[in-house]
Design an enzyme around this catalytic site. Structure first.
Site, PDB file in Angstrom:
ATOM      1  N   ARG A  53      -3.952  -8.837 -12.564  1.00 34.00           N
ATOM      2  CA  ARG A  53      -4.575  -9.249 -11.295  1.00 34.00           C
ATOM      3  C   ARG A  53      -5.888  -9.930 -11.644  1.00 34.00           C
ATOM      4  O   ARG A  53      -6.777  -9.311 -12.243  1.00 34.00           O
ATOM      5  CB  ARG A  53      -4.823  -8.039 -10.393  1.00 34.00           C
ATOM      6  CG  ARG A  53      -5.717  -8.353  -9.210  1.00 34.00           C
ATOM      7  CD  ARG A  53      -5.762  -7.263  -8.169  1.00 34.00           C
ATOM      8  NE  ARG A  53      -4.514  -7.221  -7.419  1.00 34.00           N
ATOM      9  CZ  ARG A  53      -4.348  -6.557  -6.279  1.00 34.00           C
ATOM     10  NH1 ARG A  53      -5.346  -5.881  -5.747  1.00 34.00           N
ATOM     11  NH2 ARG A  53      -3.173  -6.559  -5.670  1.00 34.00           N
TER      12      ARG A  53
ATOM     13  N   ARG B 239       6.793  -1.911  -2.872  1.00 31.86           N
ATOM     14  CA  ARG B 239       6.139  -2.488  -4.055  1.00 31.86           C
ATOM     15  C   ARG B 239       6.730  -1.861  -5.317  1.00 31.86           C
ATOM     16  O   ARG B 239       6.995  -2.540  -6.310  1.00 31.86           O
ATOM     17  CB  ARG B 239       4.622  -2.244  -4.007  1.00 31.86           C
ATOM     18  CG  ARG B 239       3.877  -2.944  -2.879  1.00 31.86           C
ATOM     19  CD  ARG B 239       3.891  -4.456  -3.041  1.00 31.86           C
ATOM     20  NE  ARG B 239       3.290  -4.875  -4.296  1.00 31.86           N
ATOM     21  CZ  ARG B 239       1.989  -5.032  -4.523  1.00 31.86           C
ATOM     22  NH1 ARG B 239       1.128  -4.806  -3.543  1.00 31.86           N
ATOM     23  NH2 ARG B 239       1.538  -5.443  -5.706  1.00 31.86           N
TER      24      ARG B 239
ATOM     25  N   GLN C  91       3.917  -8.962  -4.095  1.00 29.61           N
ATOM     26  CA  GLN C  91       3.868  -8.488  -2.713  1.00 29.61           C
ATOM     27  C   GLN C  91       5.037  -9.061  -1.916  1.00 29.61           C
ATOM     28  O   GLN C  91       5.672  -8.365  -1.122  1.00 29.61           O
ATOM     29  CB  GLN C  91       2.542  -8.925  -2.069  1.00 29.61           C
ATOM     30  CG  GLN C  91       2.400  -8.491  -0.626  1.00 29.61           C
ATOM     31  CD  GLN C  91       2.250  -6.986  -0.488  1.00 29.61           C
ATOM     32  OE1 GLN C  91       1.409  -6.395  -1.130  1.00 29.61           O
ATOM     33  NE2 GLN C  91       3.072  -6.371   0.342  1.00 29.61           N
TER      34      GLN C  91
ATOM     35  N   HIS D 240       0.419 -14.108  -4.399  1.00 31.97           N
ATOM     36  CA  HIS D 240       0.674 -12.667  -4.585  1.00 31.97           C
ATOM     37  C   HIS D 240       2.198 -12.468  -4.584  1.00 31.97           C
ATOM     38  O   HIS D 240       2.763 -11.876  -3.666  1.00 31.97           O
ATOM     39  CB  HIS D 240      -0.004 -11.873  -3.460  1.00 31.97           C
ATOM     40  CG  HIS D 240      -0.177 -10.415  -3.737  1.00 31.97           C
ATOM     41  ND1 HIS D 240       0.237  -9.805  -4.919  1.00 31.97           N
ATOM     42  CD2 HIS D 240      -0.722  -9.419  -2.981  1.00 31.97           C
ATOM     43  CE1 HIS D 240      -0.046  -8.521  -4.857  1.00 31.97           C
ATOM     44  NE2 HIS D 240      -0.629  -8.261  -3.710  1.00 31.97           N
TER      45      HIS D 240
ATOM     46  N   CYS E 288       0.327  -6.535   4.167  1.00 36.72           N
ATOM     47  CA  CYS E 288       0.359  -6.079   2.770  1.00 36.72           C
ATOM     48  C   CYS E 288      -0.596  -4.911   2.521  1.00 36.72           C
ATOM     49  O   CYS E 288      -0.423  -4.185   1.550  1.00 36.72           O
ATOM     50  CB  CYS E 288       0.035  -7.241   1.836  1.00 36.72           C
ATOM     51  SG  CYS E 288      -1.673  -7.809   1.942  1.00 36.72           S
TER      52      CYS E 288
HETATM   53  N1  NVA Z   1      -5.568 -11.788   0.499  1.00 34.10           N
HETATM   54  C1  NVA Z   1      -5.972 -10.473   0.064  1.00 34.10           C
HETATM   55  C2  NVA Z   1      -4.773  -9.651  -0.348  1.00 34.10           C
HETATM   56  C3  NVA Z   1      -5.086  -8.239  -0.749  1.00 34.10           C
HETATM   57  C4  NVA Z   1      -3.885  -7.487  -1.230  1.00 34.10           C
HETATM   58  C5  NVA Z   1      -6.957 -10.601  -1.088  1.00 34.10           C
HETATM   59  O1  NVA Z   1      -6.746 -11.444  -1.965  1.00 34.10           O
HETATM   60  O2  NVA Z   1      -7.943  -9.861  -1.099  1.00 34.10           O
HETATM   61  N1   CP Z   2      -1.237  -5.133  -1.096  1.00 40.36           N
HETATM   62  C1   CP Z   2      -1.919  -4.951  -2.246  1.00 40.36           C
HETATM   63  O1   CP Z   2      -1.788  -5.701  -3.213  1.00 40.36           O
HETATM   64  O2   CP Z   2      -2.697  -3.830  -2.242  1.00 40.36           O
HETATM   65  P1   CP Z   2      -3.766  -3.436  -3.354  1.00 40.36           P
HETATM   66  O3   CP Z   2      -4.850  -4.475  -3.321  1.00 40.36           O
HETATM   67  O4   CP Z   2      -4.246  -2.069  -2.937  1.00 40.36           O
HETATM   68  O5   CP Z   2      -3.083  -3.417  -4.696  1.00 40.36           O
END
Ligand code: NVA
Ligand code: CP
Length: 311
Positions: A105, A296, A135, A132, A268
């Protein structure tokens, strides 16, 4: 050649369907596939690296790797040399000699691309600024469980149309043959490059794409409604202006009432009730967000097993 999963379109429509079918099997039979188990007590290691915070992604990858016979090695931002004391290429050259897969990530998609270009083991995007894709595998699995066939369904997304979730809804949705609608204000709609990639994929699958600033138009008769935070990780400085800009795009009961009567709602998570989604919607009977979160685990196990079969 090693397969990686950096963006939703890295899986063809047929491959995406294979991964989702395997995910359903793994949900019924969690120990069916053991790609990380070795002879005797030997276990393979999978590196799971976080440059941004996480709950679901961290827990689902760590649990999934363990359930498939492996040892997850979770590395948080600032705990390794990656990104500040050592280049992506040098870190990758070390990791690929010790681990069976790398899950990352991070911020820039280009970093994931550089890692994949240097890695003989699969690299998986666990969220970047642009996409993502893990997801979306979970989201599609959830829709499949609740609605059956994905092809032909209409999915409407509301809010920040230029963020990682919007991009992945577009690309993964059309890969599954869905009609994807993005309702977002001007200046926050998907980039031309993403739209172009989505259009090419949509032609293969008879899917369609609608990008609009009209919430009612996007919601009308939709089978699946989705939204995401208005302030993604890294955008915290823009919080107050974003809350104003996106306020008309809140997924509330009035929007839900425009959708098909049996529509389901995805988010999500983490969710900000009263902002991108109303409490009565996310906590209401049409919400499937807890199934989505659980999925997930099953979707990522399927993805990892599928990639290991090909590396
Ligand atoms: N768009 C959000 C998704 C979090 C799972 C972010 O990047 O923070
Ligand atoms: N939806 C998602 O990716 O959650 P987290 O940021 O908690 O991993």
């Amino acid at each position: 050649m090693t397969r990686h999963f950096l963006v939703d379109t890295d899986l063809s429509p047929e491959e995406q369907a294979e991964v989702l079918d395997l995910a359903l099997q793994l949900k019924r039979n969690p120990y069916l596939r053991q790609p990380f188990a070795g002879e005797g007590a030997a276990r393979k290691t999978v590196a799971v690296i976080f440059d941004k915070t996480s709950t679901r992604t961290r827990v689902s990858f760590a649990t999934g790797i363990a359930e498939m016979g492996g040892s997850p090695l979770v590395i948080n931002a600032g705990e390794s040399q990656l990104g500040h004391k050592e280049s992506i290429a040098d870190t990758t050259n070390v990791l690929e000699r010790m681990v069976s897969s790398i899950v990352w990530r991070t911020f820039a998609q280009s970093g994931l691309e550089e890692m994949a270009a240097n890695s003989r083991v699969p690299v998986i995007n666990a969220l970047s600024d642009d996409y993502h894709p893990c997801q979306l595998l979970a989201d599609l699995l959830t829709v499949k469980e609740h609605k059956g066939e994905l092809a032909g369904l209409t999915l409407a997304y509301f809010g920040d149309g230029a963020n990682n979730l919007a991009n992945s809804y577009l690309l993964a949705g059309v890969t599954a043959g869905m009609h994807v609608r993005i309702a977002a204000p001007a200046g926050f709609q998907p980039a031309d490059s993403v739209l172009q990639a989505a259009k090419i994929r949509a032609e293969e699958t008879d899917a369609s794409i609608l990008v609009t600033d009209d919430v009612q138009l996007a919601a009308a008769g939709a089978d699946v409604l989705a939204t995401d935070t208005w302030v993604s990780m890294g955008q915290e400085d823009e919080k107050s202006s974003r809350e104003q800009i996106f306020q008309p795009y809140s997924l509330d009961a009035a929007v839900l009432a425009q959708a098909a009567p049996d529509a389901i709602v995805l988010h999500c998570l983490p969710a900000y009730r009263g902002y991108e989604i109303a409490a009565e919607v996310i906590d209401g009977p049409q919400s499937v967000v807890w199934d989505e979160a659980e999925n997930r685990l099953h979707a990522q196990k399927a993805l990892m097993a599928w990639l290991m079969d090909r590396s």
